[in-house]
Design a protein around this motif. Structure first.
Motif, mmCIF file in Angstrom:
data_model
loop_
_atom_site.group_PDB
_atom_site.id
_atom_site.type_symbol
_atom_site.label_atom_id
_atom_site.label_comp_id
_atom_site.label_asym_id
_atom_site.label_seq_id
_atom_site.Cartn_x
_atom_site.Cartn_y
_atom_site.Cartn_z
ATOM 1 N N GLU A 121 6.773 -68.960 76.993
ATOM 2 C CA GLU A 121 7.764 -69.581 77.875
ATOM 3 C C GLU A 121 7.046 -70.535 78.841
ATOM 4 O O GLU A 121 7.796 -71.223 79.124
ATOM 5 C CB GLU A 121 7.917 -68.084 78.874
ATOM 6 N N ALA A 122 5.670 -70.208 79.116
ATOM 7 C CA ALA A 122 5.234 -71.145 80.074
ATOM 8 C C ALA A 122 5.035 -72.657 79.478
ATOM 9 O O ALA A 122 5.129 -73.573 79.940
ATOM 10 C CB ALA A 122 3.939 -70.767 80.597
ATOM 11 N N LEU A 123 4.721 -72.499 78.276
ATOM 12 C CA LEU A 123 4.228 -73.732 77.322
ATOM 13 C C LEU A 123 5.582 -74.483 76.893
ATOM 14 O O LEU A 123 5.601 -75.781 76.961
ATOM 15 C CB LEU A 123 3.316 -73.737 76.146
ATOM 16 N N LEU A 124 6.628 -73.653 76.632
ATOM 17 C CA LEU A 124 7.822 -74.327 76.139
ATOM 18 C C LEU A 124 8.824 -74.654 77.418
ATOM 19 O O LEU A 124 9.801 -75.201 77.109
ATOM 20 C CB LEU A 124 8.701 -73.396 75.289
ATOM 21 N N ASP A 125 8.377 -74.364 78.422
ATOM 22 C CA ASP A 125 9.106 -74.544 79.665
ATOM 23 C C ASP A 125 10.534 -74.299 79.513
ATOM 24 O O ASP A 125 11.591 -75.026 79.511
ATOM 25 C CB ASP A 125 9.242 -76.063 79.984
ATOM 26 N N VAL A 126 10.867 -72.847 79.001
ATOM 27 C CA VAL A 126 11.967 -72.336 78.845
ATOM 28 C C VAL A 126 12.830 -72.149 80.308
ATOM 29 O O VAL A 126 12.216 -72.008 81.326
ATOM 30 C CB VAL A 126 11.761 -71.252 78.295
ATOM 31 N N SER A 162 13.827 -66.570 80.567
ATOM 32 C CA SER A 162 12.634 -65.976 80.947
ATOM 33 C C SER A 162 13.157 -64.305 81.378
ATOM 34 O O SER A 162 12.614 -63.520 81.242
ATOM 35 C CB SER A 162 11.795 -66.522 81.727
ATOM 36 N N SER A 163 14.220 -64.569 82.510
ATOM 37 C CA SER A 163 14.761 -63.169 82.966
ATOM 38 C C SER A 163 15.384 -62.387 81.928
ATOM 39 O O SER A 163 15.209 -61.153 81.744
ATOM 40 C CB SER A 163 15.656 -63.589 84.089
ATOM 41 N N ILE A 164 16.061 -62.841 80.891
ATOM 42 C CA ILE A 164 16.785 -62.009 79.781
ATOM 43 C C ILE A 164 15.511 -61.630 78.872
ATOM 44 O O ILE A 164 15.620 -60.295 78.566
ATOM 45 C CB ILE A 164 17.584 -62.956 78.890
ATOM 46 N N GLY A 212 11.795 -54.597 79.082
ATOM 47 C CA GLY A 212 11.955 -53.511 79.673
ATOM 48 C C GLY A 212 12.760 -52.408 79.168
ATOM 49 O O GLY A 212 12.557 -50.921 79.138
ATOM 50 N N VAL A 213 14.088 -53.078 78.558
ATOM 51 C CA VAL A 213 15.041 -51.875 77.776
ATOM 52 C C VAL A 213 14.351 -51.306 76.724
ATOM 53 O O VAL A 213 14.566 -50.130 76.538
ATOM 54 C CB VAL A 213 16.400 -52.909 77.503
ATOM 55 N N THR A 214 13.483 -52.034 75.877
ATOM 56 C CA THR A 214 12.810 -51.647 74.647
ATOM 57 C C THR A 214 11.888 -50.538 75.039
ATOM 58 O O THR A 214 11.802 -49.533 74.575
ATOM 59 C CB THR A 214 11.912 -52.772 74.148
ATOM 60 N N ALA A 215 11.126 -50.608 76.209
ATOM 61 C CA ALA A 215 10.168 -49.555 76.781
ATOM 62 C C ALA A 215 11.063 -48.377 77.054
ATOM 63 O O ALA A 215 10.719 -47.159 76.922
ATOM 64 C CB ALA A 215 9.210 -50.200 77.706
ATOM 65 N N GLY A 216 12.152 -48.559 77.775
ATOM 66 C CA GLY A 216 12.796 -47.478 78.324
ATOM 67 C C GLY A 216 13.491 -46.740 77.289
ATOM 68 O O GLY A 216 13.453 -45.406 77.244
ATOM 69 N N VAL A 217 14.074 -47.237 76.229
ATOM 70 C CA VAL A 217 14.474 -46.631 75.140
ATOM 71 C C VAL A 217 13.655 -45.815 74.126
ATOM 72 O O VAL A 217 13.731 -44.719 73.828
ATOM 73 C CB VAL A 217 15.245 -47.703 74.172
ATOM 74 N N PHE A 218 12.286 -46.637 73.983
ATOM 75 C CA PHE A 218 11.338 -46.072 73.133
ATOM 76 C C PHE A 218 10.164 -45.310 73.490
ATOM 77 O O PHE A 218 9.463 -44.443 72.847
ATOM 78 C CB PHE A 218 10.777 -47.118 72.058
ATOM 79 N N ALA A 219 9.995 -45.071 75.085
ATOM 80 C CA ALA A 219 8.957 -44.566 75.757
ATOM 81 C C ALA A 219 8.795 -42.996 75.177
ATOM 82 O O ALA A 219 7.571 -42.762 74.811
ATOM 83 C CB ALA A 219 9.084 -44.929 77.094
ATOM 84 N N ASN A 220 9.798 -42.082 75.185
ATOM 85 C CA ASN A 220 9.827 -41.030 75.030
ATOM 86 C C ASN A 220 9.137 -40.850 73.743
ATOM 87 O O ASN A 220 8.269 -39.864 73.252
ATOM 88 C CB ASN A 220 10.827 -40.058 75.244
#
Length: 253
Positions: free
Chosen positions: A166-171, A176-178, A184-192
């Protein structure tokens, strides 16, 4: 008693009431197990499902289970909460045995929470359809806190790769927020699920090391499991270092 209205403890909250059919449905979904605290009108205090005689899921009874009066002024009013009973693990009244004791040894703190999320009382552990807020909000620190070092290192690699790209491509900032939200959603869904697999690996490795000695197995799992405050501190330091490093990267070429 089909018309009995049952309240059940979900984490530190009281939920319900539900009738007998609803209670059976909650059992089928894994939200109510043998150690779940129940209360209905006529019971002076909350009791684990396994201690009710006869249990409500096995037969229709003419009256609630007979329990010892513990001095509650109004036994016919449903308590708003059950703080004294919910403060500690609900399985204290039933010694843990077999695989349940092994999971408890490696999980350590908050085992009652993961016992419910993994449906351990149903006999086939799984975490499908569950959500984990700490992993969603604090993915890497939570992984290190729970000694999931292998998963944490993979997570660091993903974070570094995505952040550098993201930093190199200057997105755009929106992208970046998405991207951060998606991680975060991936971690929340699969953490357990990840934590369940981690604990199962620890149990298998400890069994291979200790053989048939139950005491040594419990000690090995206690050494491998529970939580790591040092891991939490190191993860926070790693996140800070990553942010500082990204601040010095060029934003475009």
């Amino acid at each position: 008693m089909q018309d009995a209205q049952w309240y059940y403890a979900n984490s530190s909250q009281r939920e319900g009431p539900v009738d007998l059919a609803g209670l059976r449905q909650l059992q089928a979904e894994g939200r109510v197990g043998a150690a779940t605290l129940l209360w209905c009108e006529g019971m002076p205090t909350w009791r684990p499902l396994a201690e009710l005689d006869p249990p409500p899921q096995t037969a229709d009874v003419a009256a609630p289970a007979v329990v010892v009066d513990r001095g509650i002024d109004d036994p016919y009013r449903a308590p708003d909460t059950a703080p004294a009973l919910l403060a500690g693990p609900t399985q204290d009244s039933q010694p843990l045995e077999g695989d349940m004791a092994l999971y408890a040894a490696v999980v350590g703190r908050n085992f009652a929470v993961y016992r419910r999320r993994w449906r351990l009382d149903q006999g086939v552990p799984h975490a499908s359809g569950t959500w984990h807020w700490p992993a969603f909000l604090f993915g890497l620190p939570w992984m290190m806190y729970r000694r999931m070092y292998r998963v944490a290192m993979l997570w660091v690699a993903v974070l570094v790769a995505s952040s550098v790209a993201e930093a190199l491509l200057d997105v755009p900032q929106a992208f970046s927020s998405i991207s951060s939200l998606a991680l975060g959603v991936t971690a929340g869904v699969f953490a357990n699920h990840w934590y369940l697999r981690h604990c199962q690996r620890q149990i298998a490795q400890a069994r291979a090391l200790t053989g048939s000695d139950p005491a040594a197995l419990q000690q090995e799992l206690a050494r491998r499991g529970d939580v790591s405050w040092l891991g939490l501190v190191l993860s926070l330091a790693a996140v800070l270092a990553l942010l500082v490093g990204l601040a010095f990267l060029p934003t475009s070429y």
